[in-house]
Design a protein around this motif. Sequence first.
Motif, PDB file in Angstrom:
ATOM      1  N   SER A   1     -10.059  -5.315  -7.980  1.00 47.60           N
ATOM      2  CA  SER A   1     -11.304  -4.608  -7.673  1.00 47.60           C
ATOM      3  C   SER A   1     -12.036  -4.283  -8.960  1.00 47.60           C
ATOM      4  CB  SER A   1     -11.019  -3.310  -6.917  1.00 47.60           C
ATOM      5  OG  SER A   1     -12.215  -2.588  -6.706  1.00 47.60           O
ATOM      6  N   ASN A   2     -13.347  -4.271  -8.900  1.00 41.44           N
ATOM      7  CA  ASN A   2     -14.133  -3.808 -10.046  1.00 41.44           C
ATOM      8  C   ASN A   2     -14.308  -2.298 -10.020  1.00 41.44           C
ATOM      9  OD1 ASN A   2     -14.529  -6.212 -11.415  1.00 41.44           O
ATOM     10  ND2 ASN A   2     -16.260  -6.764 -10.146  1.00 41.44           N
ATOM     11  N   ASP A   3     -13.935  -1.650  -8.926  1.00 40.92           N
ATOM     12  CA  ASP A   3     -14.073  -0.203  -8.807  1.00 40.92           C
ATOM     13  C   ASP A   3     -12.694   0.455  -8.922  1.00 40.92           C
ATOM     14  OD1 ASP A   3     -14.697   2.426  -8.277  1.00 40.92           O
ATOM     15  OD2 ASP A   3     -15.977   1.961  -6.556  1.00 40.92           O
ATOM     16  N   VAL A   4     -12.259   0.657 -10.155  1.00 45.64           N
ATOM     17  CA  VAL A   4     -10.939   1.221 -10.417  1.00 45.64           C
ATOM     18  C   VAL A   4     -10.821   2.617  -9.812  1.00 45.64           C
ATOM     19  CG1 VAL A   4      -9.353   1.975 -12.228  1.00 45.64           C
ATOM     20  CG2 VAL A   4     -10.651  -0.144 -12.518  1.00 45.64           C
ATOM     21  N   VAL A   5     -11.848   3.427  -9.980  1.00 49.26           N
ATOM     22  CA  VAL A   5     -11.819   4.801  -9.475  1.00 49.26           C
ATOM     23  C   VAL A   5     -11.600   4.805  -7.964  1.00 49.26           C
ATOM     24  CG1 VAL A   5     -13.154   6.920  -9.184  1.00 49.26           C
ATOM     25  CG2 VAL A   5     -13.187   5.718 -11.379  1.00 49.26           C
ATOM     26  N   ASP A   6     -12.342   3.992  -7.243  1.00 45.79           N
ATOM     27  CA  ASP A   6     -12.200   3.938  -5.793  1.00 45.79           C
ATOM     28  C   ASP A   6     -10.786   3.524  -5.392  1.00 45.79           C
ATOM     29  OD1 ASP A   6     -13.316   3.899  -3.008  1.00 45.79           O
ATOM     30  OD2 ASP A   6     -12.727   1.787  -3.187  1.00 45.79           O
ATOM     31  N   LYS A   7     -10.214   2.548  -6.095  1.00 45.43           N
ATOM     32  CA  LYS A   7      -8.863   2.094  -5.764  1.00 45.43           C
ATOM     33  C   LYS A   7      -7.822   3.181  -6.042  1.00 45.43           C
ATOM     34  CE  LYS A   7      -9.470  -1.895  -4.035  1.00 45.43           C
ATOM     35  NZ  LYS A   7      -9.161  -2.151  -2.628  1.00 45.43           N
ATOM     36  N   VAL A   8      -8.004   3.923  -7.122  1.00 42.11           N
ATOM     37  CA  VAL A   8      -7.065   5.012  -7.423  1.00 42.11           C
ATOM     38  C   VAL A   8      -7.184   6.101  -6.365  1.00 42.11           C
ATOM     39  CG1 VAL A   8      -6.461   6.832  -9.073  1.00 42.11           C
ATOM     40  CG2 VAL A   8      -6.960   4.518  -9.895  1.00 42.11           C
ATOM     41  N   ILE A   9      -8.410   6.498  -6.036  1.00 39.22           N
ATOM     42  CA  ILE A   9      -8.621   7.553  -5.032  1.00 39.22           C
ATOM     43  C   ILE A   9      -8.086   7.117  -3.671  1.00 39.22           C
ATOM     44  CG2 ILE A   9     -10.371   8.884  -3.769  1.00 39.22           C
ATOM     45  CD1 ILE A   9      -9.847   9.806  -6.699  1.00 39.22           C
ATOM     46  N   SER A  10      -8.350   5.884  -3.265  1.00 35.48           N
ATOM     47  CA  SER A  10      -7.845   5.431  -1.962  1.00 35.48           C
ATOM     48  C   SER A  10      -6.315   5.352  -1.961  1.00 35.48           C
ATOM     49  CB  SER A  10      -8.471   4.099  -1.553  1.00 35.48           C
ATOM     50  OG  SER A  10      -8.090   3.069  -2.423  1.00 35.48           O
ATOM     51  N   THR A  11      -5.718   5.005  -3.084  1.00 40.17           N
ATOM     52  CA  THR A  11      -4.254   4.982  -3.188  1.00 40.17           C
ATOM     53  C   THR A  11      -3.694   6.392  -3.066  1.00 40.17           C
ATOM     54  OG1 THR A  11      -4.306   2.980  -4.539  1.00 40.17           O
ATOM     55  CG2 THR A  11      -2.300   4.311  -4.637  1.00 40.17           C
ATOM     56  N   ILE A  12      -4.336   7.350  -3.713  1.00 47.13           N
ATOM     57  CA  ILE A  12      -3.907   8.752  -3.604  1.00 47.13           C
ATOM     58  C   ILE A  12      -3.890   9.171  -2.136  1.00 47.13           C
ATOM     59  CG2 ILE A  12      -4.638  11.149  -4.032  1.00 47.13           C
ATOM     60  CD1 ILE A  12      -5.606  10.154  -6.818  1.00 47.13           C
ATOM     61  N   GLU A  13      -4.963   8.859  -1.433  1.00 44.60           N
ATOM     62  CA  GLU A  13      -5.082   9.265  -0.024  1.00 44.60           C
ATOM     63  C   GLU A  13      -4.101   8.514   0.873  1.00 44.60           C
ATOM     64  OE1 GLU A  13      -9.239   8.528   0.563  1.00 44.60           O
ATOM     65  OE2 GLU A  13      -9.837  10.357  -0.520  1.00 44.60           O
ATOM     66  N   GLN A  14      -3.998   7.204   0.709  1.00 46.97           N
ATOM     67  CA  GLN A  14      -3.153   6.388   1.585  1.00 46.97           C
ATOM     68  C   GLN A  14      -1.663   6.601   1.354  1.00 46.97           C
ATOM     69  OE1 GLN A  14      -4.572   2.453   0.728  1.00 46.97           O
ATOM     70  NE2 GLN A  14      -6.510   2.778   1.790  1.00 46.97           N
TER      71      GLN A  14
END
Length: 160
Positions: free
Chosen positions: A101-114
């Motif tokens: 992904s080019n959106d590292v922040v989004d991937k980290v946040i979604s990983t935190i939630e999931q």
Amino acid sequence: MPIAGARFNPTKILVPTDFSISSLAALAAATDLALLFHAEVLLLHVMPVLPIVSGDDLPTPFPERQEFLRVAEEEAQETLTQWVSDLSGRGIEASLKVTVSNDVVDKVISTIEQQGINMLVLSTHGMSGWRPMVFGSIAEKLIKLAGCPVLLLRSAATPA
């Protein structure tokens, strides 16, 4: 005096890594915390999808880009698998995730939630001057958006 009901007991720690020296420092800190709190560790590597440029400065054809991503993902998996093995050898339950992904922040946040993460450990890259203003700071965004405690380790500043 402690605040009634306030506790700090991380059970699942996320360590995003780009395999830099500073992210290794974050892994070391997370390892110490995992041992102290008997917490699990999830290692996350987000690979950006950047255009690969050929000799004539034109984007490469799609199959070459796919091969590049496949090799990069395989190398990341191998490195993280070794890190998981090292953590397991120290008695820490660990797992890994590699994503594109080019959106590292989004991937980290979604990983935190999931994944039910309740602590994020990461490092800065010591950028100073104009670079953070132009490129933005992933660490700064994660501090603002993460729904869990964040341990941010400052790495040595890089020359401007």
